[in-house]
Design a protein around this motif. Structure first.
Motif, mmCIF file in Angstrom:
data_model
loop_
_atom_site.group_PDB
_atom_site.id
_atom_site.type_symbol
_atom_site.label_atom_id
_atom_site.label_comp_id
_atom_site.label_asym_id
_atom_site.label_seq_id
_atom_site.Cartn_x
_atom_site.Cartn_y
_atom_site.Cartn_z
ATOM 1 N N GLU A 173 -9.191 -10.791 -2.580
ATOM 2 C CA GLU A 173 -10.595 -10.487 -2.884
ATOM 3 C C GLU A 173 -10.789 -10.196 -4.373
ATOM 4 O OE1 GLU A 173 -11.981 -7.512 -0.040
ATOM 5 O OE2 GLU A 173 -13.461 -6.858 -1.522
ATOM 6 N N ALA A 200 -5.483 -8.969 1.834
ATOM 7 C CA ALA A 200 -6.885 -9.404 1.775
ATOM 8 C C ALA A 200 -7.551 -8.828 0.535
ATOM 9 C CB ALA A 200 -7.613 -8.948 3.041
ATOM 10 N N ARG A 238 -1.890 -6.170 6.087
ATOM 11 C CA ARG A 238 -2.732 -7.356 5.890
ATOM 12 C C ARG A 238 -3.961 -7.042 5.046
ATOM 13 N NH1 ARG A 238 -6.074 -11.222 5.870
ATOM 14 N NH2 ARG A 238 -6.188 -12.791 7.512
ATOM 15 N N LYS A 239 -4.471 -5.820 5.130
ATOM 16 C CA LYS A 239 -5.670 -5.455 4.381
ATOM 17 C C LYS A 239 -5.389 -5.411 2.885
ATOM 18 C CE LYS A 239 -7.759 -2.787 8.143
ATOM 19 N NZ LYS A 239 -6.746 -2.179 9.034
ATOM 20 N N PRO A 289 -10.557 -15.180 -1.873
ATOM 21 C CA PRO A 289 -10.289 -14.609 -0.539
ATOM 22 C C PRO A 289 -9.653 -15.618 0.425
ATOM 23 C CG PRO A 289 -12.666 -14.780 -0.974
ATOM 24 C CD PRO A 289 -11.968 -15.045 -2.256
ATOM 25 N N ILE A 335 -4.981 -16.256 0.570
ATOM 26 C CA ILE A 335 -4.006 -15.213 0.877
ATOM 27 C C ILE A 335 -2.602 -15.788 1.034
ATOM 28 C CG2 ILE A 335 -3.300 -13.474 2.543
ATOM 29 C CD1 ILE A 335 -6.017 -12.783 3.132
#
Lengths: 454, 454
Positions: free
Chosen positions: A193, A189, A185-186, A198, A201
């Motif tokens: 970003e 993100a 998930r990061k 942001p 997603i």
């Protein structure tokens, strides 16, 4: 006239053969869960609606089965809601309880409620049914089983590596060839970003997911429709262009996400999980899939999805890491990671590939025919000895025609029939018939035990 | 502020130890069911209310958990019922489904619905939870498990003998000493018939039941209050006076019931069941109890009840023969006989007598300590070998203080801890610590498998 019986739509009865096959799946998963140190818990079918509501999004709230309060359920209801037809708010007054929708939220509730009795990290598994008021359709039911294993109270990535091995072991035992896709998930993100959106997603991952099917131009057009600026779409292009073997893609991602701390952490985590797992050897395909985004609002780190290679049926297992699940129940800062096996789809895969072991359909090893009072009494004695030797055995309860008794044994796939008639009774023996070969032998009970048990 | 989590009253969470202990009970019962040729089925938690209503008496209807219809549940409701406060009739319009109240009615529904796929006699077992909106109290829950075995489509008394042996086997395996009481509904009907009050079966059996506690004079007074004529009470006296060993009581009953065809058939059936079972040998006490009348409106022949000898807790298993259960669903003339084990009370008995085997509390055989990245990587390899050898093993996922890791292993009663530190890593070995004796040995993985598996 008597009512014609039926069951609620979207629910199912399971026959003996179906139940045995389902148990084969549950037993296999349970055994591997245990091998990996997960311990079983069970939670009630009914939870307070306050526990369930708001955890699955607005759509999920509508899919909760609510249980009418006992007694005078109207007493506390605001009658004006009836007139205004505000059925949602009224339901909250008529019903305090609902059927659980998944096993994860009840587990989070369990962890918080029993926090003083638990030693973290806590590893539990849970195999229980869940209920959703979804529109029933092929492969989608209103009552179905989930088989979950979770670790809470540890943010070590060793947990992810353990869970991936566990998945590999389960499907290897079931003889189902699978591909495991992993994402983080990061990373998603981070991508959102660096392209300056942001909040987008979901749109971005949907677009990446469609890349193979509709091509980059259509994807870009769709992203525009979804409100991404041309500039953002432009920045996304190098990410859409990433290809090649896993390590190459990870390096490319790391370079492109250089300006996003979160994104880089995601790439590092993926690296550790993928390499750590591969180093231990895995039978399944394991690969990075940047378009993977299941349950996005829920997962905060690793995301896992499993598909069968030989049957097109969608995901048969999934999971991931969530950092905030117990927070809503008043216990913040507990990280968890878990997986959920979809028993119903696994059942469909095993059926499609004809992979159920033959013995799951069998139960009784020998049926004694019933040829009259004295003969049956002798059979009951032999039956007792057989069972003491661990052999599943039964007697046809009624003194029916031999043909009927044999066809009953046949319909149940019972491999042996023991016959005690007049002459066997006189000799203190029985005739044992092998239902597959037709072979018959006159033996005493011990002899029969030897043949059947062999 | 975050909500404080709880579960609905009368429901329970089960911890790993409790779940393992419950599974020990379920597994024992399941194994014996299989040994006797019963096959598993499962039915949905939700049944149509039309299937459930009217099957458990007026009181039972009130105890059904009803599920609010999805969507606009008010659309079809008669608003005048809201004003008049007729909550019962209104509930039937708001709710189409309810949670099952027992396993017997769903089973009868199953048999009728799947009649074309079944070969009678049909022997099934079913281990599933049921729900009742009873007032919760000690030992009474709103969600609890039943473990049922039934035979339908056979009126042979061999089924009763089989079920009594099965009960004996289950409790013998659980090491619970029991007394089994048997009666027959036809005997009760015969008594009511010969004293001229066929409608007073319940009053008569209640009175017989109190005989030991309050004496014959008080019983007679109570029967008078319940509307029995002095003449009827007089005719009952010889029956109340019956005593002595089983066979003597059966003969006395036969003599007194000489004018009731039904009564005599009941005595004959009792004779066949009691003698047939005793002839095969039974570890449990087995005796006639003419006051036994459980679920009277339901049973038509044999009635069975089991009590623990060493704990005062009421009936822990019960059952009997029913001739009309599928009739209400349009399939008359099918006789059935079955028993139901009460898992929750059996749990309480095993707890009171401290009879749970020690190993049910254990799960993992060995925990690997986590002493850093490289050491953990080596541990993961050893872990994989252990599991391949069938040993339940896990690693402490985080690199925490040794003391914390050891106390975690201790709290979970894990018998061995494997330590791979710097020196073990260099040597390619591990230190295996026996947590009971404190003994430590430096071995390779194969050596550890040998010690743990021994």
């Amino acid at each position: 006239m008597a009512q014609k019986p039926s069951i609620p739509k979207g629910t199912r009865d399971f026959s003996p053969v179906e139940t045995a096959r389902r148990n084969y799946i549950f037993d296999t998963i349970r055994e591997v869960f245990r091998l990996y140190g997960f311990m079983p818990i069970e939670t009630p079918a009914m939870e307070n609606l306050s526990t369930l509501m708001g955890k699955y999004g607005e759509e999920g709230d509508k899919l909760l089965f609510k249980i009418l309060n006992s007694g005078d359920y109207l007493a506390k209801a605001d009658k004006s809601l009836i007139e205004s037809g505000d059925t949602n708010r009224l339901a909250a007054q008529l019903c305090e309880k609902g059927l659980r929708y998944d096993l994860t939220v009840p587990f989070a509730r369990y962890v918080v409620q029993h926090r003083n009795d638990l030693q973290l990290p806590f590893k539990r598994f849970q195999i229980q049914p869940v209920w959703r008021a979804d529109r029933p359709q092929k492969g989608r039911y209103r009552e179905f089983y989930q088989c979950d294993a979770d670790v809470v109270g540890s943010d070590s990535l060793l947990n992810e590596i353990e869970l991936l091995q566990l998945i590999d072991e389960v499907f290897s035992r079931l003889n189902i060839r699978i591909a495991i896709k992993v994402n983080n998930r990061k990373v998603l993100a981070g991508i959102a970003e660096i392209i300056g959106h942001p909040d987008k997603i979901v749109d971005i991952t949907v677009a990446i997911d469609k890349l193979d099917k509709i091509g980059v131009e259509n994807v870009n057009a769709e992203l525009g429709e979804r409100g991404l600026t041309p500039e953002a779409i432009g920045r996304l292009q190098p990410i859409l262009a990433i290809s090649g073997p896993t390590d190459k893609r990870l390096s490319a991602l790391a370079a492109l996400l250089a300006d996003s701390e979160t994104g880089l952490r995601g790439v590092e985590e993926l690296n550790a999980v993928l390499h750590g797992t591969r180093e231990l050897g895995l039978r399944a395909d394991l690969d990075l899939d940047v378009s993977l985004a299941r349950g996005l609002n829920y997962y905060t780190g690793t995301i896992i999805e499993v598909k069968a290679l030989d049957v097109a049926i969608g995901s048969i297992t999934g999971g991931g890491r969530y950092d905030n699940l117990t927070g809503v129940f008043g216990m913040p800062g507990i990280s968890g990671v878990g997986i959920s096996f979809g028993a119903d789809r696994i059942y469909d895969v095993l059926t499609a590939l004809d992979l159920f072991p033959e013995e799951t359909a069998k139960a009784t090893a020998v049926m004694f025919a019933n040829l009259g009072h004295d003969e049956a009494a002798a059979a009951m004695k032999a039956l007792k000895e057989m069972r003491a030797a661990g052999i599943a055995a039964e007697i046809y309860p009624d003194e029916a025609k031999m043909k009927k008794q044999m066809s009953w044994a046949d319909s149940r796939a019972i491999p042996y029939v023991a016959i005690i008639g007049e002459s066997e009774l006189a000799e203190g023996k029985l005739t044992l018939k092998n239902m597959t070969t037709g072979e018959q032998s006159l033996v005493d009970t011990a002899g029969a035990i030897g043949i059947i048990g062999a």
